[in-house]
Structure formats: structure tokens, C-alpha cells
Design a protein around this motif. Structure first.
Motif, PDB file in Angstrom:
ATOM      1  N   TRP A   1      -2.069 -10.816   6.667  1.00  0.00           N
ATOM      2  CA  TRP A   1      -1.835  -9.388   6.871  1.00  0.00           C
ATOM      3  C   TRP A   1      -0.359  -9.010   6.887  1.00  0.00           C
ATOM      4  CZ3 TRP A   1      -0.717  -7.164  12.058  1.00  0.00           C
ATOM      5  CH2 TRP A   1      -0.497  -8.136  13.039  1.00  0.00           C
ATOM      6  N   GLY A   2       0.516  -9.907   6.398  1.00  0.00           N
ATOM      7  CA  GLY A   2       1.930  -9.565   6.318  1.00  0.00           C
ATOM      8  C   GLY A   2       2.198  -8.411   5.372  1.00  0.00           C
ATOM      9  N   LEU A   3       1.496  -8.382   4.229  1.00  0.00           N
ATOM     10  CA  LEU A   3       1.674  -7.288   3.280  1.00  0.00           C
ATOM     11  C   LEU A   3       1.265  -5.959   3.898  1.00  0.00           C
ATOM     12  CD1 LEU A   3       2.183  -6.073   0.493  1.00  0.00           C
ATOM     13  CD2 LEU A   3      -0.113  -6.828  -0.177  1.00  0.00           C
ATOM     14  N   ALA A   4       0.107  -5.935   4.551  1.00  0.00           N
ATOM     15  CA  ALA A   4      -0.341  -4.699   5.192  1.00  0.00           C
ATOM     16  C   ALA A   4       0.633  -4.264   6.280  1.00  0.00           C
ATOM     17  CB  ALA A   4      -1.741  -4.896   5.772  1.00  0.00           C
ATOM     18  N   SER A   5       1.195  -5.235   7.000  1.00  0.00           N
ATOM     19  CA  SER A   5       2.159  -4.911   8.047  1.00  0.00           C
ATOM     20  C   SER A   5       3.402  -4.245   7.459  1.00  0.00           C
ATOM     21  CB  SER A   5       2.543  -6.176   8.815  1.00  0.00           C
ATOM     22  OG  SER A   5       3.607  -5.926   9.706  1.00  0.00           O
ATOM     23  N   LEU A   6       3.914  -4.787   6.352  1.00  0.00           N
ATOM     24  CA  LEU A   6       5.087  -4.196   5.714  1.00  0.00           C
ATOM     25  C   LEU A   6       4.795  -2.779   5.233  1.00  0.00           C
ATOM     26  CD1 LEU A   6       6.487  -7.185   3.624  1.00  0.00           C
ATOM     27  CD2 LEU A   6       7.564  -6.103   5.608  1.00  0.00           C
TER      28      LEU A   6
END
Length: 229
Positions: free
Chosen positions: A203-208
Motif C-alpha cells: 500500500w505504499g503507492l496508495a499512501s503516496l
């Protein structure tokens, strides 16, 4: 019956104490890891990440060398087919200066990133300022002084896989996006060569994207693979 109830209380207390101790150890390890990741950016490896480092000469040399080798491997030793090439090139070269770009792709090999973009002429490797930033596993690519330096001048951002989305590397990625740069991400966060549906993405992409709002960047997916002629 009453004896059994009284006997269970020390066991529950002991289990709770063990859980608290484990949580404390985890928190300490995470803090140590964050300090280690921070040192890669705010310490000796911060200057190589900037375009002004040694007048940009190391970055230009490294990117030109890697892109040339990647192009040869992908277009001479292998056959590379690109769909919607012009769409990607327009996003790399023609988007407004303050508009960030995020690309994502599956992850088949350790050297996916240089081969993927070096094999596509015009993807910014001839112009280091247009070249992508990418999230890179610190435990693989930032293990020593030399490799850390090379990856930093190559516009790689160190990420510790066990520290979650709130770490120094993610903060730098967000900063690069706010500057209107291009960021490439492998959301699988590991190499997967099996055929079939993609696994659950990290979920790093969603966090960014969430932290970047309201200025959401265009996202361009890429599926990579190579075959011999």
C-alpha cells in the motif's frame, strides 16, 4: 472451578507482559531502522541524490552507461515490444513542469528498472533531469558505500521493507513528486516470476497518492517481460 479461575489470572498477566515486551522490542527495532534509513538520505548519501552533486557529472556518466547497456541487452540480445510508447513519451517530456508522474509495473528480475527504461529510447535516460526516480530496497542495493553511491546518483530512493509507509524514503519520494518529478514503483515489492494474477499489492503507492492529494499525478502502468529472438 474457582481454583481454575484464580489460576488463570497469572497466566493472562504473563501473556500480557510478554506481548508488551514484544511490542517494545518491535518499536525499538523500527526506530533503529528508521534512523538507519534516515542516514542514507540526510547523511553522506544525501549530496549524490541532488542534481548539483559534482556539477551533475557522475549522474550523467552513470545514467548514460546504464542506459546504453540496457538498450543493447533489450534490443539486440532480446526483442522488446512497447505498446503505447508515444503516450509514455508524451508524459515524460510534455507534461507541465510542476506535474508529477507515477509509473508502476510488475517485477520479474532484480534489474527490471534499468532494462525497462533503458530499452525504450526517449524515456529520459539521455536527460538526467527527466529520468525517473525509483524506490529501491535498501537491504539489497544500499549495503555498502560504493553501491549506495551508485544507486543514489542513479536516482534511487532507499526503502526499508519492514518499516511501513512512514519512513524517510517515502518522505523523499513524496518530495520528489511535489517537485514535479517522475517516480517509478514496483508495487509488488518483490520479484515474482510465476504466471497468473498479480498478488496483493503493497500500500505504499496508495499512501503516496493519498498524501499527494489533491494534485493527483497521471499514472501509467507498464508490464515488463523479455524473450530471446
Amino acid at each position: 472451578m474457582s481454583n481454575g479461575v484464580r489460576a488463570s489470572k497469572p497466566l493472562v498477566s504473563a501473556a500480557s507482559a510478554a506481548a508488551r515486551a514484544a511490542a517494545a522490542r518491535t518499536a525499538t527495532a523500527a526506530a533503529d531502522g528508521r534512523r538507519g534509513a534516515s542516514s542514507l538520505i540526510s547523511g553522506v548519501f544525501a549530496p549524490p541524490a541532488e542534481a548539483s552533486h559534482l556539477f551533475g557529472i557522475p549522474r550523467r556518466v552513470a545514467i548514460a552507461t546504464i542506459s546504453s547497456l540496457s538498450w543493447f541487452y533489450m534490443n539486440v540480445l532480446n526483442r522488446m515490444e512497447v505498446t503505447n510508447r508515444q503516450t509514455l513519451l508524451d508524459l515524460v517530456h510534455s507534461r507541465p513542469a510542476d506535474t508529477p508522474l507515477i509509473t508502476v509495473s510488475n517485477h520479474m528480475a532484480t534489474i527490471d528498472d534499468p532494462l525497462l527504461w533503458g530499452g525504450v529510447p526517449g524515456c529520459g535516460y539521455g536527460t538526467p533531469s527527466l529520468c525517473r526516480w525509483t524506490l529501491t530496497a535498501s537491504e539489497i542495493c544500499f549495503r555498502g558505500v560504493l553501491d549506495s553511491y551508485i544507486f543514489r546518483i542513479g536516482k534511487s530512493i532507499p526503502i526499508s521493507r519492514n518499516l511501513g509507509v512512514f519512513q524517510q524514503g517515502m518522505d523523499e519520494a513524496l518530495l520528489r513528486l511535489h517537485q514535479g518529478d517522475w517516480l517509478h514503483i514496483f508495487p509488488e515489492a518483490r520479484i515474482i516470476q510465476e504466471h497468473g494474477p498479480l498478488p496483493r499489492l503493497k500500500w505504499g503507492l496508495a499512501s503516496l497518492l493519498d498524501r499527494l492529494c489533491p494534485s493527483l499525478p497521471p499514472a501509467h502502468p507498464a508490464v515488463c517481460g523479455a524473450q530471446r529472438p
